[in-house]
Write a protein that holds these residues in place. Structure first.
Motif, PDB file in Angstrom:
ATOM      1  N   LEU A   1       0.841  -1.200   0.000  1.00 45.80           N
ATOM      2  CA  LEU A   1       0.000   0.000   0.000  1.00 45.80           C
ATOM      3  C   LEU A   1       0.868   1.238   0.000  1.00 45.80           C
ATOM      4  CD1 LEU A   1      -2.796   1.424   0.424  1.00 45.80           C
ATOM      5  CD2 LEU A   1      -2.397   1.177   2.874  1.00 45.80           C
TER       6      LEU A   1
ATOM      7  N   MET B   1      -6.865   0.323   8.899  1.00 44.63           N
ATOM      8  CA  MET B   1      -6.333   0.029   7.567  1.00 44.63           C
ATOM      9  C   MET B   1      -5.168  -0.944   7.663  1.00 44.63           C
ATOM     10  SD  MET B   1      -6.805   0.520   4.337  1.00 44.63           S
ATOM     11  CE  MET B   1      -7.845   1.968   4.257  1.00 44.63           C
TER      12      MET B   1
ATOM     13  N   THR C   1      -4.878  -4.891   5.800  1.00 40.26           N
ATOM     14  CA  THR C   1      -3.980  -4.916   4.640  1.00 40.26           C
ATOM     15  C   THR C   1      -2.715  -5.703   4.979  1.00 40.26           C
ATOM     16  OG1 THR C   1      -3.013  -2.784   5.259  1.00 40.26           O
ATOM     17  CG2 THR C   1      -4.844  -2.764   3.693  1.00 40.26           C
TER      18      THR C   1
ATOM     19  N   LEU D   1      -5.268  -6.199   0.198  1.00 39.88           N
ATOM     20  CA  LEU D   1      -6.376  -6.528   1.091  1.00 39.88           C
ATOM     21  C   LEU D   1      -6.270  -8.000   1.464  1.00 39.88           C
ATOM     22  CD1 LEU D   1      -9.078  -5.637   2.412  1.00 39.88           C
ATOM     23  CD2 LEU D   1     -10.217  -6.345   0.307  1.00 39.88           C
TER      24      LEU D   1
ATOM     25  N   PHE E   1     -14.621  -4.766  -1.457  1.00 36.52           N
ATOM     26  CA  PHE E   1     -13.789  -3.569  -1.317  1.00 36.52           C
ATOM     27  C   PHE E   1     -14.421  -2.555  -0.360  1.00 36.52           C
ATOM     28  CE2 PHE E   1     -11.940  -4.248  -5.856  1.00 36.52           C
ATOM     29  CZ  PHE E   1     -11.286  -5.367  -5.389  1.00 36.52           C
TER      30      PHE E   1
ATOM     31  N   PHE F   1     -12.444  -1.456   2.739  1.00 40.04           N
ATOM     32  CA  PHE F   1     -11.585  -0.268   2.786  1.00 40.04           C
ATOM     33  C   PHE F   1     -12.360   0.922   3.348  1.00 40.04           C
ATOM     34  CE2 PHE F   1      -9.318  -2.490  -0.791  1.00 40.04           C
ATOM     35  CZ  PHE F   1      -8.126  -2.691  -0.106  1.00 40.04           C
TER      36      PHE F   1
ATOM     37  N   TYR G   1     -11.759   2.898   6.949  1.00 36.50           N
ATOM     38  CA  TYR G   1     -11.634   4.358   6.999  1.00 36.50           C
ATOM     39  C   TYR G   1     -12.575   4.931   8.056  1.00 36.50           C
ATOM     40  CZ  TYR G   1     -11.678   9.182   5.138  1.00 36.50           C
ATOM     41  OH  TYR G   1     -11.595  10.549   4.983  1.00 36.50           O
TER      42      TYR G   1
ATOM     43  N   TYR H   1     -10.238   0.628  -4.494  1.00 31.84           N
ATOM     44  CA  TYR H   1      -8.970   0.007  -4.140  1.00 31.84           C
ATOM     45  C   TYR H   1      -7.902   1.088  -4.015  1.00 31.84           C
ATOM     46  CZ  TYR H   1      -6.625  -4.526  -3.695  1.00 31.84           C
ATOM     47  OH  TYR H   1      -6.014  -5.653  -3.208  1.00 31.84           O
ATOM     48  N   PRO H   2      -7.182   1.144  -2.881  1.00 34.64           N
ATOM     49  CA  PRO H   2      -6.131   2.160  -2.733  1.00 34.64           C
ATOM     50  C   PRO H   2      -4.976   1.923  -3.697  1.00 34.64           C
ATOM     51  CG  PRO H   2      -6.786   1.255  -0.591  1.00 34.64           C
ATOM     52  CD  PRO H   2      -7.402   0.377  -1.648  1.00 34.64           C
TER      53      PRO H   2
END
Length: 991
Positions: A244, A287, A291, A325, A365, A368, A372, A977-978
């Motif tokens: 990430l 997060m 991850t 993820l 997703f 995520f 947050y 998706y980051p």
């Protein structure tokens, strides 16, 4: 005297006989590195003497005489004329096309030199794709082709969205048509990069009209590798990690608690945290909890060459990628077999077949988004091992969601064709090809039962033990038959193609769900679940197309070019009266550098003007939308029951194709012996009869009505510039390229053919009762439609004098656009879209002896993105640290709103500039020297290191400014998706 004349006549006949004595010559045809070129063509000019080289490049020509001239041609090499002399042995070396401006490119149903084309075609070299550490060639193309925008979310197995010269449809999709070795497909995720020989993109109507109703969004032609010459074994391996990057700094536990207390007090409620509690809170980085650093592996082996009368290419590719993820994995195995069998000198048959097996583990997703928003003051689990949540908000525990909800997708695809080709004459070829694209897909989704503990006690997940199974089958067949006439008459070059193509598509989907299925990886079957409440749906589609096409490529003296195409297309997706359409196009070009007056200078080495005009179509909608559907029901009446029918679908029996008319004008140039080359193109695309879902009044009984109701226009310019040079010794070489595209998109007209139909489409759902985009006449597709803010209220007097009498100090001050004294949806304004003003790419490559370095960058400018992570609030969610610092307080008036818990109106406060510049790839490689290669008996040994997406320069406050979604809601960051970077090591070995 008579005797003398007879003697002279006899001597003359003898001389003529001696001069015409025939013989057989032989030899080899190779490239400059002495690699044999099997399949090279040799033709004696003016005679019906023709042959091709065998797998070792050997040839023989019979019944030739001294003074005959034969032409040697091979695709990608400069044609060479050889005059027969006294010798019988000829060893011929062909030179590769030195200039990219003369290269051979793949076009629809054939190939041609780029200088003989009036259309606009961009392509990637095989070496730019083969070693690229990406799931698909589309990602390798990011930033490298003008007019081609590739947007990818970075998740394992994703291919990306492709926009060629803008979006031209609302319902008909925006992705181009993909043609792999002549087989039409909509998915190229199974094509291994290492198998690709060429990647050509047809952009203008002159190039795409030969595909008729399939070409409106552009066409991507992918040709996979074939065998030639001596056996070659290639091995490659790439391994590394996904990680990430571009994270977002979130409020810590203390900041979150203070923000939550302020929001509760402003709403008239008691604070949730005491000052003593706040001081002792520990922060959970949610997060970080969901991850990981994922492993990336990509291995490839191929064997290729020619043996006797067979050209062969066999390969296997294995890709295994772990996403950032947790539990997000993708696995793919691709096996390919491409063979050509030379039955005679004039008859060839072959096949290009790939078998692909893909498996993806796909947690939602939305985790995520939950990470947050989840409160940072609670741990993942309590002291008893139960998952934790909080009663301050309704956000789920993302770790629990990932560990207890499984979604597995498995696919098996066969993609390929079988073909035959016969040279009727050396200038006339017939080819028949049957393409097959079969997909079998199974998706299993399961949610287990788990316990979540919060301040109010334990809660059991109420969406538990649900198993959903989806089976999807799709079959596509296309049969192409065409004749190609290719002949030169003096200064006239004529290439004429006449063909017939048919296509059949069938798909079926079956989905079922049951509760109460026990959690077992080996027993996830619907039959052991509860029948009560089960759901079953079954859908499908059938369609077919039939088309006749012809294309003329003509040039005079390599100076004046004329291209023309016409295709007659029929599609079963429309009523019989609207089923047939014609798609013509034509183009002209002038190769000025071949003019005599051009030879008096040496500064400009190439100059070409081109222009084209044509029509292409789009029929990518569900079948049967032109049919009226009737629901028959039984109605009780006194004395009996009557059967009655009612319409359950508004329909348009005159539904027809979307048609795109395109004008394309361009100039191509080369300077300084083509070390500097470039092109500039202007285009204007007008799409009429767009298929538009008009929203209907509730009294109609239907939600929407699909009809041809408007027009979309895309106009733009493309510019590309490339410089390449090398030292005289050849030890040092470098190249640098730049391209930029400007596209303007507008929904120019909507004609609501039904009274009271709503002529717009709302999209961009925030899942909190708010939407953020509206597609309406006069604006771009997917334009952000938001309230404009003018700071925040700082005192009660401002509130009393505003259109928001119920507001509080610290609330947003919205602009009363229409001046009616209240804030309603009519005050919303159109504020740009995700479609950029410009998108561009920069590419650099340097080689010094055995070391090579390359990098590529791409970016957007002038587009907007909406931070849905910030805007999707209900009550008690976490905020990022910047939002915490900007919030309004008595001592802080930096422009942000005071802490709040209400669902906010979608406003420009959450709309940000989406400009970014991303370093897409940095690669450093080392090629071992020939001495070492000879010692280990290898022809190539290269090691390299690659960093992909390592750097992104942007002012956007979210995780990722690259946000592909649908046509009408791209640019919204929600459940996205980051940004993911790859750091890899690779190895290439050729035997």
């Amino acid at each position: 005297m008579k005797f003398k004349l007879i003697t002279v006549f006899v001597m003359l006949l003898s001389y003529i006989g001696m001069a015409q004595e025939t013989k057989t010559i032989s030899g080899t045809v190779t490239d400059t590195a002495d690699v044999p070129l099997p399949g090279a063509q040799l033709k004696v000019q003016g005679k019906e003497i023709f042959t091709v080289t065998d797998f070792d490049g050997n040839f023989s020509l019979e019944e030739v005489v001294e003074g005959d001239t034969f032409k040697v041609t091979f695709l990608g090499f400069q044609p060479t004329d050889i005059t027969v002399g006294s010798q019988d042995q000829y060893n011929i070396k062909l030179q590769e096309e030195a200039s990219a401006l003369n290269e051979v490119v793949v076009i629809g149903y054939g190939k041609a030199e780029s200088r003989d084309l009036a259309g606009t075609i961009s392509n990637l070299k095989a070496e730019e794709i083969n070693d690229s550490p990406t799931t698909s060639a589309l990602q390798a193309a990011q930033g490298k082709l003008p007019g081609v925008q590739v947007v990818n979310d970075g998740s394992p197995g994703s291919v990306g969205n492709v926009r060629i010269r803008g979006a031209i449809s609302v319902l008909g999709g925006a992705d181009p048509l993909y043609v792999v070795d002549g087989v039409i497909t909509q998915d190229i995720s199974g094509i291994a990069n290492s198998d690709i020989e060429s990647f050509d993109v047809l952009k203008d109507a002159s190039s795409t009209a030969i595909y008729g109703a399939r070409g409106a969004n552009g066409v991507v032609l992918i040709t996979t590798k074939s065998g030639k010459g001596k056996m070659k074994i290639s091995l490659s391996s790439t391994t590394g990690i996904n990680t990430l990057v571009n994270g977002v700094d979130m409020a810590n536990a203390q900041e979150y608690a203070r923000y939550t207390n302020e929001a509760l007090v402003r709403g008239g409620n008691e604070p949730a945290f005491s000052d003593a509690e706040i001081g002792g809170l520990q922060t959970t980085d949610w997060m970080d909890q969901i991850t990981r650093e994922g492993l990336y592996q990509n291995y490839n082996i191929s064997v290729s060459g020619s043996k006797e009368d067979v050209d062969y290419y066999v390969s296997a590719n294995y890709l295994d990628e772990e996403g950032i993820l947790k539990d997000n994995d993708y696995e793919r195995l691709t096996v390919r077999l491409n063979n050509t069998y030379h039955l005679t000198e004039n008859i060839r048959i072959g096949h290009n077949v790939s078998l692909v097996r893909q498996r993806g583990f796909n947690p939602s997703f939305s985790n995520f988004t939950n990470a947050y928003k989840q409160s940072p003051h609670i741990p993942v689990r309590d002291e008893n091992g139960n998952y934790r949540s909080t009663n301050v908000n309704n956000v789920g525990n993302p770790v629990a969601n990932i560990e207890n909800n499984k979604n597995v997708n498995e696919q098996v695809r066969i993609l390929g064709n079988a073909w035959g080709e016969i040279d009727i004459f050396d200038w006339l070829t017939y080819r028949s090809s049957l393409g097959v694209n079969v997909l079998r897909e199974k998706n299993r989704s399961y949610g287990a039962r788990y316990i979540v503990a919060n301040e109010s006690g334990n809660q059991i997940n109420n969406q538990n033990q649900i198993l959903t199974i989806r089976d999807y089958d799709e079959e596509r067949f296309n049969w192409d038959n065409f004749l190609t006439f290719d002949k030169k008459f003096g200064k006239h070059d004529i290439n004429l193609t006449l063909g017939l193509t048919s296509e059949r598509i069938a798909s079926e989907e079956l989905e079922a769900a049951r509760r109460g299925v026990p959690p077992s990886d080996n027993l996830l079957y619907l039959g052991i679940g509860e029948q009560e409440g089960q759901t079953i749906t079954n859908e499908g589609d059938r369609s077919s197309r039939l088309a006749y096409f012809s294309r003329l490529l003509y040039n005079f003296d390599k100076r004046y070019v004329f291209n023309a195409t016409i295709r007659r297309e029929g599609s079963s997706k429309f009523a019989e009266s609207q089923r047939i359409k014609y798609y013509p196009s034509f183009g002209v070009a002038w190769n000025i550098d071949n003019e005599e007056f051009f030879s008096n200078q040496d500064f400009l080495s190439n100059l070409k003007l081109r222009g084209s005009y044509g029509l292409v179509g789009n029929d990518r909608i569900d079948s049967g939308l032109f049919l009226q559907l009737i629901d028959f029901s039984a109605y009780p009446f006194p004395g009996g029951v009557a059967i009655g029918g009612s319409s359950i679908q508004q329909y348009d029996e005159n539904l027809t194709w979307e048609t795109t008319t395109e004008l394309d004008l361009g100039i191509e140039f080369g300077l300084l012996d083509n070390r500097l080359s470039g092109e500039f193109t202007y285009y204007d695309k007008q799409t009429d009869d767009i298929l538009f879902p008009l929203a209907l009044p509730q009294t109609s009984g239907d939600d929407s009505f699909v009809t041809n109701a408007g027009s979309i226009q895309n106009t733009g310019v493309e510019f590309a510039l490339n410089w390449s040079d090398a030292s005289e010794s050849g030890d040092f070489s470098y190249n640098i390229g730049f391209n930029i595209t400007k596209n303007e998109n507008e929904l120019t007209n909507i004609n609501p053919v039904i009274a009271n139909a709503t002529p717009f489409i709302d999209s961009g759902d925030l899942e909190n009762g708010q939407i953020v985009t509206r597609t309406v006449e006069g604006n771009e597709l997917g334009t952000f439609w938001l309230y404009k803010t003018d700071g925040v209220f700082e005192n009660q007097t401002e509130i009393d004098n505003s259109a928001q009498p119920g507001a509080k100090v610290g609330d947003f001050r919205y602009v009363d656009t229409n001046g009616d004294g209240s804030i309603t949806q009519t005050d919303r304004q159109y504020m740009g879209s995700y479609q950029p003003d410009f998108y561009y790419g920069i590419n650099l490559g340097v080689t010094y002896k055995q070391v090579d370095f390359s990098t590529s960058l791409f970016g957007n400018s002038g587009n907007k993105v909406f931070n849905g992570l910030r805007a999707q609030r209900f009550s008690g969610e976490n905020i990022d640290s910047d939002l915490f610092g900007e919030r309004y307080t008595a001592g802080n008036t930096n422009g942000g709103p005071a802490a709040f818990n209400e669902v906010p109106l979608p406003s420009d406060y959450y709309l940000e500039d989406g400009d970014f510049l991303r370093v897409n790839n940095i690669t450093v490689g080392y090629n071992f020297s020939e001495n070492i290669l000879e010692a280990v008996q290898l022809s190539r040994l290269r090691v390299y290191a690659t960093a992909q997406n390592a750097l992104t320069f942007t002012k956007y406050s979210g995780f990722n400014p690259e946000l592909p979604r649908g046509i009408l809601d791209s640019g919204l960051e929600l459940d996205a998706y980051p940004t993911t970077a790859k750091f890899l090591l690779g190895l290439n070995i050729d035997f």
